[in-house]
Scaffold this motif. Structure first.
Motif: not given
Length: 629
Positions: A403-426
């Motif tokens: 499946p496709t995974r959309l994940r959230f990163a700092p600076n309003q970034k949306l990441i497709i199918d890649k790892e992100v900073d799991l400790k980030a909060t919004f």
């Protein structure tokens, strides 16, 4: 359009799609007859039958049952058109229209989404439901109407779509083809609710469904419900201000006192037995005839219904006569040809409804009811709302390896199918006294919402109480297809909150205007809503047993959005927005847990800090296995 109307006036023709028809075509080619058809409990249902005057061949029945009136009732006065489309009307069918129990000229008492009774015991005079009423009607028609070929089909849009779906289980043997279109399937997830949240924007619809008639009538009897709203003397030119001035839902109860449907909503705020037994989905088993379910990707009223009726029949029945059609339509738009198809500001093409009527709907009924043609319909005939073209599928949802995974990163970034900073909060502050508008424009109070389903979201992305994430500019086309699951790890400062998730197509800055673009709208940078859903957080573990949140403690909220087939074109961006109010499309959550939000007072509403963790994601293409409990 003005030229078309002039031609009709001059030459006395009615152009439906591309079919030129005399304005008196029905009267010239069909005979109208009225019957009071007795049901097994003795109640008589008012039925109008239009039979072809040409008796050189036998015809199948094509039936619609409705709660919205089968007018015209006057003797010698005919409908302007018959059936789902002019193509079927010209080919010849025995068209049957029936007022359901308790509506207009039929006897009996009306019930919203009347519960299905398993068994269909024709000898049990008290065991009546929509399936048994359809069964009894078909049985009577076969015995009393001449010149038929022994086969019956049915169709209906919206509530008539539910009546079509409700007749599928334990159907009469002569029923060989059903097409539920924009059907309601479960009132806790369709129409008046979304994932348990009340659609406040439906407020004006309650009189239609919550006032019983006192006698058989050819006229609407529920106007008194609207008179009560009008007596409030609120400005209806701005829906946002209107509903804010109205106050919490407890104020609505004062206006709608005696409206049995509103009172049912108030007294059953959770997914209890009252709602569960009104779902038709658990009964769609042992289906032994052809079903073609139709819906619109931008149907604000009934998107859950068609997708889940199709999937439930597919899951429970080994037979291969189950088809899904989803086009770029609002509620019921496929039933009429407007020449060009657009939803709000978004243009999708020309004569799309005509294509459906001629190439999908027409051969479906002709094949199963008349043995005509070589039916080659795929399992799923779906419109890609980004590429703006039809696609066919052998299975829906489509099979994917990952499946496709959309994940959230700092600076309003949306990441497709890649790892992100799991400790980030919004985080954001949700204020029910200043809710996020669901429209980009000031709009008047309407009967039900429609245009917002493709609306520009730039108004929301500018707000501090809306989390907005977007990808880089896409270097290739990017397609999202299948089921969607929002998986949110959250912490809130109060004891309840709603969660709105939106998938948005961000257009390039140089995007040109189209036929659907009004002068005051710039398509450059347009943020088109593609798919969205709201979820009432109290139901995160159970829809029947809500639970408060523990303030400032980590919790998990998972819920599905309805399916998607949308290609984000090269040069566009994918955006996700998350927020907690969406007004007045949905009612305001007090954000302070109360047992029944319908009874909440103004002092119950509080601000809440909502925190989204970086471990959250939106998953597209996986199997969500969502089952309400």
């Amino acid at each position: 359009m003005r030229i078309l109307l002039l031609i009709q006036l001059l030459f006395g023709t009615l152009l439906i799609g591309q079919v030129p028809l005399s304005k008196d075509y029905v009267k010239e080619n069909y005979k109208k007859a009225v019957y009071q058809i007795p049901m097994r409990d003795g109640v008589k249902l008012y039925t109008i039958v239009y039979s072809p005057k040409d008796k050189s061949k036998k015809y199948p029945f094509l039936m619609q049952r409705t709660c919205y009136s089968i007018r015209p009732y006057e003797k010698g006065v005919y409908r302007r058109s018959l059936g789902p489309s002019p193509y079927l009307m010209q080919e010849g069918y025995i068209f049957v229209y029936q007022d359901v129990r308790g509506r207009y000229m039929s006897e009996g008492t009306f019930d919203n989404m009347r519960p299905h009774i398993t068994g269909n015991d024709v000898n049990n005079k008290e065991a009546i439901d929509e399936s048994s009423d359809t069964y009894d009607t078909i049985d009577w028609l076969l015995k009393n109407i001449k010149n038929h070929n022994g086969r019956v089909g049915q169709w209906g849009i919206s509530y008539p779509g539910f009546y079509t779906a409700a007749a599928i289980p334990e159907a009469h043997p002569a029923l060989v083809a059903s097409s539920p279109q924009a059907p309601i399937s479960d009132f806790f997830f369709d129409d008046f609710h979304h994932m348990g949240a009340c659609l406040q924007s439906y407020l004006k619809a309650y009189p239609v469904f919550g006032i019983q008639k006192e006698e058989q009538t050819t006229k609407s009897w529920y106007d008194t419900g609207w008179e009560k709203l009008s007596a409030l003397e609120l400005d209806e030119n701005d829906a946002y201000k209107y509903h804010k001035a109205l106050g919490p839902l407890s104020k609505v109860s004062e206006v709608y006192e005696g409206n049995f449907f509103w009172e049912q909503m108030v007294e059953h705020p959770n997914y209890d037995d009252f709602w569960q037994k009104r779902s038709i989905l658990p009964h769609l088993k042992k289906v032994n005839h052809a079903v073609m379910t139709v819906g619109g990707w931008f149907d604000a009223e009934d998107l859950y219904g068609p997708l889940n009726i199709y999937k439930t029949i597919e899951k429970n029945n080994a037979q291969n006569k189950n088809t899904l059609v989803m086009g770029p339509w609002s509620h019921g738009d496929w039933s009429r040809e407007k020449g060009t198809q657009s939803v709000n500001h978004i243009y999708f093409g020309k004569e799309i409804s005509t294509f459906y009527q001629k190439n999908i709907e027409f051969p479906f009924f002709e094949y199963y009811l008349k043995d005509k043609g070589d039916l080659t319909l795929p399992e799923a005939y779906l419109f890609d709302t980004g590429k703006k073209e039809w696609k066919t599928f052998a299975v829906w949802p489509p099979m994917v390896e990952q499946p496709t995974r959309l994940r959230f990163a700092p600076n309003q970034k949306l990441i497709i199918d890649k790892e992100v900073d799991l400790k980030a909060t919004f985080s954001y502050i949700s204020d029910p006294d200043n809710p996020v508008p669901y429209r980009s424009e000031v709009t008047p109070v309407r009967f039900t919402p429609r245009q917002f389903m493709t609306d520009d979201q730039r108004h929301a992305s500018k707000r501090a109480d809306v989390l907005t994430f977007e990808t880089e500019v896409l270097v290739d086309d990017f397609t999202l297809a299948g089921e969607i699951m929002a998986k949110l790890n959250v912490a809130i400062s109060t004891t309840d909150a709603d969660f709105v998730v939106k998938i948005i197509d961000v257009y390039p800055d140089d995007e040109p205007a189209t036929e659907a673009t009004p002068p005051n709208v710039a398509m450059g940078g347009y943020q088109q809503l593609v798919r969205s859903e709201v979820f009432r957080g109290r139901f995160r573990n159970s829809f029947s047993k809500p639970e408060p949140f523990k303030p400032n403690q980590l919790d998990y909220v998972e819920f599905p959005l309805q399916d998607i087939l949308h290609t984000f074109k090269k040069g566009h961006k994918v955006m996700i927005q998350i927020h907690s109010t969406w007004f007045p499309y949905i009612d305001r959550n007090p954000q302070n847990y109360v047992e029944n939000i319908y009874k909440a007072k103004e002092e119950d509403f509080v601000k809440s800090q909502i925190t989204l963790l970086g471990t959250s994601e939106i998953v597209i293409g996986g199997k969500n296995n969502f089952t309400p409990k």
